[in-house]
Design a protein around this motif. Structure first.
Motif, PDB file in Angstrom:
ATOM      1  N   GLN A 193      -4.813  -3.522 -10.725  1.00  0.00           N
ATOM      2  CA  GLN A 193      -3.520  -3.148 -10.196  1.00  0.00           C
ATOM      3  C   GLN A 193      -2.402  -3.922 -10.881  1.00  0.00           C
ATOM      4  O   GLN A 193      -1.291  -3.442 -10.954  1.00  0.00           O
ATOM      5  CB  GLN A 193      -3.488  -3.417  -8.702  1.00  0.00           C
ATOM      6  CG  GLN A 193      -3.428  -2.286  -7.711  1.00  0.00           C
ATOM      7  CD  GLN A 193      -3.146  -0.886  -8.192  1.00  0.00           C
ATOM      8  OE1 GLN A 193      -3.405  -0.465  -9.303  1.00  0.00           O
ATOM      9  NE2 GLN A 193      -2.593  -0.099  -7.301  1.00  0.00           N
TER      10      GLN A 193
ATOM     11  N   GLY B 187       0.618  -1.732 -11.774  1.00  0.00           N
ATOM     12  CA  GLY B 187       1.662  -1.923 -10.778  1.00  0.00           C
ATOM     13  C   GLY B 187       3.068  -1.678 -11.276  1.00  0.00           C
ATOM     14  O   GLY B 187       3.834  -0.948 -10.638  1.00  0.00           O
TER      15      GLY B 187
ATOM     16  N   ALA C 189       4.017   2.084 -11.362  1.00  0.00           N
ATOM     17  CA  ALA C 189       3.707   2.926 -10.199  1.00  0.00           C
ATOM     18  C   ALA C 189       4.891   3.715  -9.685  1.00  0.00           C
ATOM     19  O   ALA C 189       4.714   4.803  -9.129  1.00  0.00           O
ATOM     20  CB  ALA C 189       3.110   2.082  -9.084  1.00  0.00           C
ATOM     21  N   THR C 190       6.102   3.217  -9.838  1.00  0.00           N
ATOM     22  CA  THR C 190       7.263   3.921  -9.287  1.00  0.00           C
ATOM     23  C   THR C 190       8.229   4.427 -10.356  1.00  0.00           C
ATOM     24  O   THR C 190       9.229   5.047 -10.028  1.00  0.00           O
ATOM     25  CB  THR C 190       8.032   3.000  -8.312  1.00  0.00           C
ATOM     26  OG1 THR C 190       8.432   1.827  -9.019  1.00  0.00           O
ATOM     27  CG2 THR C 190       7.163   2.638  -7.116  1.00  0.00           C
TER      28      THR C 190
ATOM     29  N   GLU D  48      -1.699   7.327  -7.933  1.00  0.00           N
ATOM     30  CA  GLU D  48      -0.360   7.711  -8.371  1.00  0.00           C
ATOM     31  C   GLU D  48       0.082   7.049  -9.674  1.00  0.00           C
ATOM     32  O   GLU D  48       0.686   7.685 -10.522  1.00  0.00           O
ATOM     33  CB  GLU D  48       0.653   7.413  -7.261  1.00  0.00           C
ATOM     34  CG  GLU D  48       1.968   8.123  -7.450  1.00  0.00           C
ATOM     35  CD  GLU D  48       1.847   9.647  -7.549  1.00  0.00           C
ATOM     36  OE1 GLU D  48       2.641  10.231  -8.311  1.00  0.00           O
ATOM     37  OE2 GLU D  48       0.974  10.253  -6.892  1.00  0.00           O
ATOM     38  N   ALA D  49      -0.205   5.770  -9.866  1.00  0.00           N
ATOM     39  CA  ALA D  49       0.249   5.085 -11.085  1.00  0.00           C
ATOM     40  C   ALA D  49      -0.391   5.713 -12.324  1.00  0.00           C
ATOM     41  O   ALA D  49       0.295   5.964 -13.324  1.00  0.00           O
ATOM     42  CB  ALA D  49      -0.070   3.597 -11.019  1.00  0.00           C
TER      43      ALA D  49
END
Length: 195
Positions: A1, A5, A8-9, A173-174
Motif C-alpha cells: 500500500q 497509496g 489512490a486519489t 481502486e489505486a
C-alpha cells in the motif's frame, strides 16, 4: 500500500503524465491485461486494440475505469435465421459498402433496407455505432473480429459475444486508476490534449 497509496486519489489523466505512475501501470498491464490485449496493447482478433482510440465503449477516463472495474459484456445478435442466406449476403454487401469496399455477392440496396429494419437500433442511422451499447462503428476500417468477407459474414450469421471480466474486487481502486492512466498513455496524443 505504501507504493500505491500516493496514487489512490489522483485522477488518471494526471497520472498518465507521471513517469512513476506509468511504470507501475505498465507492470500492472503486463500482469493483468496483456494476455488479451497483447503486451503492446494492440489486441488480437476478438480482443480490442487499446492504441487506436476506436473504443467500443468510449475513451473517457471514467469509461475506462468502469470497463476495468466492472467489466463489459457485448452481444451481436445472430441474424442467419431472420435474414436467410440471401439476406445475409445482402447485409454483408451493405456493411462492406459503408467502408467503401465491395462484396463478391449480395445486393447493397436490399442490405440497406434490412439494416434500417434490424441494425440501426444498435449501430445508428449514421452507422457509427453506439458507445452506450458497445456497438461498433461500421464506417471505418477497424474490425474487432477481422474485416474479411468471411469474418463479417460469420458475425452477421451467428453473432458475437464479447466479455471483459470485472477486475475491481481483485485489483482495488489505486491499481485501477494506474491501469487507466497507462491505457490512456497508449494513445498519447489524446492525453496531451486532455484538460
Amino acid at each position: 500500500q505504501a507504493v500505491l497509496g500516493p496514487f489512490a486519489t489522483q485522477d488518471p489523466v494526471s497520472l498518465a503524465s507521471n513517469p512513476r505512475a506509468l511504470a507501475i501501470g505498465r507492470n500492472l498491464f503486463a500482469n493483468n491485461c496483456s494476455q488479451c490485449h497483447g503486451s503492446d496493447g494492440r489486441g488480437a482478433i476478438g480482443f480490442p486494440n487499446l492504441t487506436d482510440r476506436d473504443w467500443l465503449w468510449g475513451d473517457a477516463p471514467e469509461t475506462i475505469q468502469t470497463s476495468i472495474r466492472e467489466g463489459r459484456n457485448a452481444a451481436m445478435t445472430p441474424w442467419k435465421d431472420v435474414l436467410g442466406p440471401t439476406g445475409v449476403e445482402d447485409m454483408v454487401a451493405y456493411v462492406l459498402s459503408l467502408s467503401a469496399r465491395k462484396a463478391p455477392a449480395g445486393d447493397v440496396q436490399a442490405g440497406a433496407r434490412q439494416f434500417q429494419t434490424y441494425c440501426v437500433v444498435c449501430h445508428g442511422a449514421d452507422h457509427k455505432g453506439n458507445k452506450e451499447l458497445g456497438a461498433p462503428n461500421l464506417t471505418d476500417q477497424v474490425w474487432l473480429y477481422g474485416g474479411s468477407v468471411e469474418s463479417i459474414r460469420t458475425t452477421i450469421e451467428i453473432g458475437r459475444m464479447g466479455q471483459m471480466p470485472a477486475q475491481g474486487e481483485r485489483l482495488g481502486e489505486a491499481r485501477i486508476r494506474l491501469l487507466t492512466a497507462y491505457v490512456l498513455s497508449l494513445g498519447e496524443p489524446r492525453v496531451a490534449s486532455a484538460p
